[in-house]
Design a protein around this motif. Structure first.
Motif, PDB file in Angstrom:
ATOM      1  N   ILE A  98       0.834  -1.202   0.000  1.00 10.95           N
ATOM      2  CA  ILE A  98       0.000   0.000   0.000  1.00 10.95           C
ATOM      3  C   ILE A  98       0.871   1.256   0.000  1.00 10.95           C
ATOM      4  N   VAL A  99       1.954   1.248   0.779  1.00 12.08           N
ATOM      5  CA  VAL A  99       2.892   2.378   0.757  1.00 12.08           C
ATOM      6  C   VAL A  99       3.479   2.544  -0.644  1.00 12.08           C
ATOM      7  N   GLY A 100       3.808   1.427  -1.299  1.00  9.38           N
ATOM      8  CA  GLY A 100       4.317   1.490  -2.671  1.00  9.38           C
ATOM      9  C   GLY A 100       3.326   2.136  -3.619  1.00  9.38           C
ATOM     10  N   TYR A 101       2.049   1.801  -3.480  1.00 12.91           N
ATOM     11  CA  TYR A 101       1.021   2.419  -4.328  1.00 12.91           C
ATOM     12  C   TYR A 101       0.878   3.915  -4.043  1.00 12.91           C
ATOM     13  N   VAL A 102       0.947   4.290  -2.775  1.00 10.50           N
ATOM     14  CA  VAL A 102       0.863   5.705  -2.413  1.00 10.50           C
ATOM     15  C   VAL A 102       2.027   6.471  -3.049  1.00 10.50           C
ATOM     16  N   LEU A 103       3.221   5.908  -2.961  1.00  7.86           N
ATOM     17  CA  LEU A 103       4.393   6.524  -3.585  1.00  7.86           C
ATOM     18  C   LEU A 103       4.229   6.620  -5.098  1.00  7.86           C
ATOM     19  N   THR A 104       3.677   5.568  -5.698  1.00  7.88           N
ATOM     20  CA  THR A 104       3.478   5.558  -7.145  1.00  7.88           C
ATOM     21  C   THR A 104       2.512   6.654  -7.565  1.00  7.88           C
ATOM     22  N   ASN A 105       1.424   6.805  -6.829  1.00  7.93           N
ATOM     23  CA  ASN A 105       0.481   7.869  -7.165  1.00  7.93           C
ATOM     24  C   ASN A 105       1.104   9.242  -6.969  1.00  7.93           C
ATOM     25  N   ALA A 106       1.992   9.365  -5.992  1.00  6.70           N
ATOM     26  CA  ALA A 106       2.717  10.625  -5.815  1.00  6.70           C
ATOM     27  C   ALA A 106       3.604  10.901  -7.030  1.00  6.70           C
ATOM     28  N   VAL A 107       4.255   9.861  -7.562  1.00  7.04           N
ATOM     29  CA  VAL A 107       5.085  10.017  -8.766  1.00  7.04           C
ATOM     30  C   VAL A 107       4.222  10.470  -9.937  1.00  7.04           C
ATOM     31  N   TYR A 108       3.067   9.824 -10.121  1.00  2.02           N
ATOM     32  CA  TYR A 108       2.186  10.178 -11.237  1.00  2.02           C
ATOM     33  C   TYR A 108       1.707  11.622 -11.120  1.00  2.02           C
ATOM     34  N   ALA A 109       1.302  12.025  -9.904  1.00  2.00           N
ATOM     35  CA  ALA A 109       0.820  13.391  -9.703  1.00  2.00           C
ATOM     36  C   ALA A 109       1.947  14.405  -9.914  1.00  2.00           C
ATOM     37  N   PHE A 110       3.133  14.082  -9.405  1.00  2.00           N
ATOM     38  CA  PHE A 110       4.307  14.942  -9.586  1.00  2.00           C
ATOM     39  C   PHE A 110       4.590  15.120 -11.074  1.00  2.00           C
ATOM     40  N   THR A 111       4.566  14.011 -11.809  1.00  2.00           N
ATOM     41  CA  THR A 111       4.854  14.062 -13.244  1.00  2.00           C
ATOM     42  C   THR A 111       3.790  14.860 -13.987  1.00  2.00           C
ATOM     43  N   PHE A 112       2.521  14.637 -13.654  1.00  2.00           N
ATOM     44  CA  PHE A 112       1.429  15.405 -14.255  1.00  2.00           C
ATOM     45  C   PHE A 112       1.671  16.898 -14.067  1.00  2.00           C
ATOM     46  N   GLY A 113       2.023  17.288 -12.849  1.00  2.00           N
ATOM     47  CA  GLY A 113       2.257  18.695 -12.556  1.00  2.00           C
ATOM     48  C   GLY A 113       3.425  19.273 -13.331  1.00  2.00           C
ATOM     49  N   ALA A 326     -10.740   5.033   2.816  1.00  2.00           N
ATOM     50  CA  ALA A 326      -9.486   4.579   2.211  1.00  2.00           C
ATOM     51  C   ALA A 326      -9.094   5.489   1.047  1.00  2.00           C
ATOM     52  N   VAL A 327     -10.073   5.849   0.212  1.00  2.00           N
ATOM     53  CA  VAL A 327      -9.803   6.738  -0.924  1.00  2.00           C
ATOM     54  C   VAL A 327      -9.240   8.069  -0.437  1.00  2.00           C
ATOM     55  N   ILE A 328      -9.883   8.655   0.560  1.00  2.00           N
ATOM     56  CA  ILE A 328      -9.458   9.961   1.057  1.00  2.00           C
ATOM     57  C   ILE A 328      -8.075   9.872   1.711  1.00  2.00           C
ATOM     58  N   GLY A 329      -7.890   8.884   2.572  1.00  2.00           N
ATOM     59  CA  GLY A 329      -6.611   8.755   3.268  1.00  2.00           C
ATOM     60  C   GLY A 329      -5.451   8.509   2.332  1.00  2.00           C
ATOM     61  N   LEU A 330      -5.632   7.595   1.382  1.00  2.00           N
ATOM     62  CA  LEU A 330      -4.560   7.276   0.440  1.00  2.00           C
ATOM     63  C   LEU A 330      -4.278   8.449  -0.488  1.00  2.00           C
ATOM     64  N   GLY A 331      -5.348   9.130  -0.934  1.00  2.00           N
ATOM     65  CA  GLY A 331      -5.162  10.277  -1.810  1.00  2.00           C
ATOM     66  C   GLY A 331      -4.423  11.408  -1.122  1.00  2.00           C
ATOM     67  N   LEU A 332      -4.765  11.683   0.144  1.00  2.00           N
ATOM     68  CA  LEU A 332      -4.093  12.750   0.884  1.00  2.00           C
ATOM     69  C   LEU A 332      -2.625  12.404   1.145  1.00  2.00           C
ATOM     70  N   ALA A 333      -2.352  11.133   1.438  1.00  2.00           N
ATOM     71  CA  ALA A 333      -0.960  10.717   1.655  1.00  2.00           C
ATOM     72  C   ALA A 333      -0.131  10.928   0.387  1.00  2.00           C
ATOM     73  N   SER A 334      -0.698  10.586  -0.775  1.00  2.00           N
ATOM     74  CA  SER A 334       0.001  10.815  -2.043  1.00  2.00           C
ATOM     75  C   SER A 334       0.218  12.303  -2.287  1.00  2.00           C
ATOM     76  N   ALA A 335      -0.768  13.121  -1.909  1.00  2.00           N
ATOM     77  CA  ALA A 335      -0.660  14.562  -2.099  1.00  2.00           C
ATOM     78  C   ALA A 335       0.490  15.144  -1.286  1.00  2.00           C
ATOM     79  N   VAL A 336       0.648  14.680  -0.059  1.00  2.00           N
ATOM     80  CA  VAL A 336       1.748  15.158   0.793  1.00  2.00           C
ATOM     81  C   VAL A 336       3.094  14.804   0.160  1.00  2.00           C
ATOM     82  N   LEU A 337       3.227  13.558  -0.291  1.00  5.37           N
ATOM     83  CA  LEU A 337       4.488  13.119  -0.892  1.00  5.37           C
ATOM     84  C   LEU A 337       4.772  13.854  -2.203  1.00  5.37           C
TER      85      LEU A 337
END
Length: 432
Positions: A98-113, A326-337
């Protein structure tokens, strides 16, 4: 003579849709996020890094589909480990995953930005704000029950492949081998291994299919064909892009502009039109990857909570039957990263999480005799060696990320049991 499709099979994912989801899950943010990172590590042998990482992913994909076939269900590493009553390992592995997925979504969001910020240059704040905005959009969409991929995914996948292969072909037509090593230290087989370890997350997306087993038409036939062929195609695409883009703009330019290197290449090849097309492809790719990863991760977290390996607060669905907390918590964690992390550190940490998970899955497949034991055993060894190479690289180059990952593993193995004893894990029937 083929029998008519049963009612239970109607509406399920066909081979083409399943294949598109696998390719989209990998290409989604993979090459757009990792090309500059791998060239910085492996130099002219970046293409070999993609081959090595791809072969580990291919064997791991084989293990996933054979375990799903053996147990007759999906659910990924967590479910497979529980089937052999390795509950502690299942819980710990699921936390790391799950931490790996959170990090991955952070990478995707970072790249999008970064890609959006490169086109709309409103200042240094733009990429981070865009990253937060896209995560916010998909949190809301998922909460409304719009998280699952639709038929448009097939079109998007072919659009992304056409853009990437067009760019790679144009670059290969220049055939400038010297450009592959420009601005690098030359590269070696050791650096290629380090490169493979660093960007392994570019291949993780295929395992999202493990959570859709029951939604796939004739899964024991469709899943292996779609998964393995998708990984082979993605390896070929990544190699072509690694060579073609480097020949087009030079390794030095890719390293200097690693967050948006494909946009730079698109502009070099086709001017403003190329810049816009590549940026659109990157935006659609990373956006759809965020959507599918957030949806699948929330569903995984809900499953783990139902099995009392996460706090019961995550075992909750809203009126749209979505695991909302779960959606909110995981999404917010990705946003912080995505706000505070750097591209290289996020990519490397995510890669390590998936290498560890894949080593476990390959080892389980070997232990259970799911598939050819020699192959799954080699997969376990290969994933472990690649993970070890990444640990060594992080120790010398980014010890902070290594320490953070070590803390995650320690918490998953040792703090998790204590925590679960002191929080509510058994959930009563929830209001929908």
């Amino acid at each position: 003579m083929h029998a008519a499709m049963s009612d239970s099979e109607q509406g399920k994912l066909s081979f083409q849709a399943t294949w598109a989801m696998a390719v989209g899950g990998m290409v989604g943010g993979g090459i757009f996020s990792t090309l500059g990172v791998v060239i910085e590590v492996a130099g002219p042998l970046a293409w070999l890094s993609f081959v090595v990482a791809g072969l580990v992913a291919l064997v791991s994909g084989y293990s996933y589909v054979k375990l799903a076939e053996s147990y007759g269900e999906g659910g990924g590493a967590f479910t497979f480990l529980r089937e052999v009553h390795a509950n502690s390992m299942a819980g710990a592995t699921s936390w790391v995953l799950i931490v790996g997925y959170v990090l991955t979504n952070a990478v995707y969001a970072f790249t999008f930005g970064e890609y959006l910020g490169h086109v709309f240059d409103f200042g240094p704040w733009m990429p981070r704000v865009a990253a937060l905005a896209i995560l916010g959009v998909f949190i809301v969409l998922n909460l409304r029950g719009a998280g699952e991929a639709g038929g448009v995914e097939i079109f998007l996948v072919w659009f992304k492949l056409a853009v990437l292969l067009g760019l790679a072909t144009f670059g290969l037509m220049q055939w400038d081998v010297a450009a592959l090593s420009r601005g690098t230290d030359g590269g070696s087989y050791t650096s290629a291994l380090f490169g493979a370890a660093t960007i392994f997350m570019a291949y993780e997306g295929f395992q999202l299919l493990a959570y859709d087993y029951d939604d796939i038409r004739d899964p024991n036939r469709t899943l292996p064909r779609a998964t393995l062929s998708a990984i082979v195609v993605v390896i070929a695409v990544y190699v072509a892009v690694a060579l073609g883009v480097a020949m087009l703009i030079g390794a030095d330019k890719i390293i200097a502009e690693k967050e948006v290197s494909l946009s730079i290449a698109g502009e070099q090849a086709f001017g403003m039109t190329g810049l816009v097309i590549v940026t659109i492809a990157a935006a659609f790719s990373t956006g759809s990857a965020i959507n599918s990863t957030l949806f699948a991760t929330a569903r995984l977290a809900h499953l783990v909570a139902q099995n009392q390996e996460l706090p019961a607060v995550l075992d909750h669905r809203n009126r749209a039957n979505v695991p909302d907390r779960a959606v909110i918590g995981l999404g917010l964690a990705s946003a912080v990263l995505a706000t505070f992390g750097t591209l290289s550190s996020l990519v490397e940490a995510a890669s390590l999480a998936f290498l560890v998970t894949f080593a476990v899955v390959n080892g389980l497949a070997c232990y259970r005799g799911a598939g050819v034991r020699l192959l799954t055993g080699l997969g376990c060894v290969a994933a472990s060696i690649t993970a070890g190479a990444l640990v060594v690289r992080l120790y010398f180059n980014n010890v902070a990320s290594l320490v953070c990952f070590a803390i995650v593993v320690l918490v998953a193995w040792f703090v998790r049991p204590w925590l679960l004893k002191h929080v509510q894990t058994e959930s009563p029937s929830q209001e929908k």
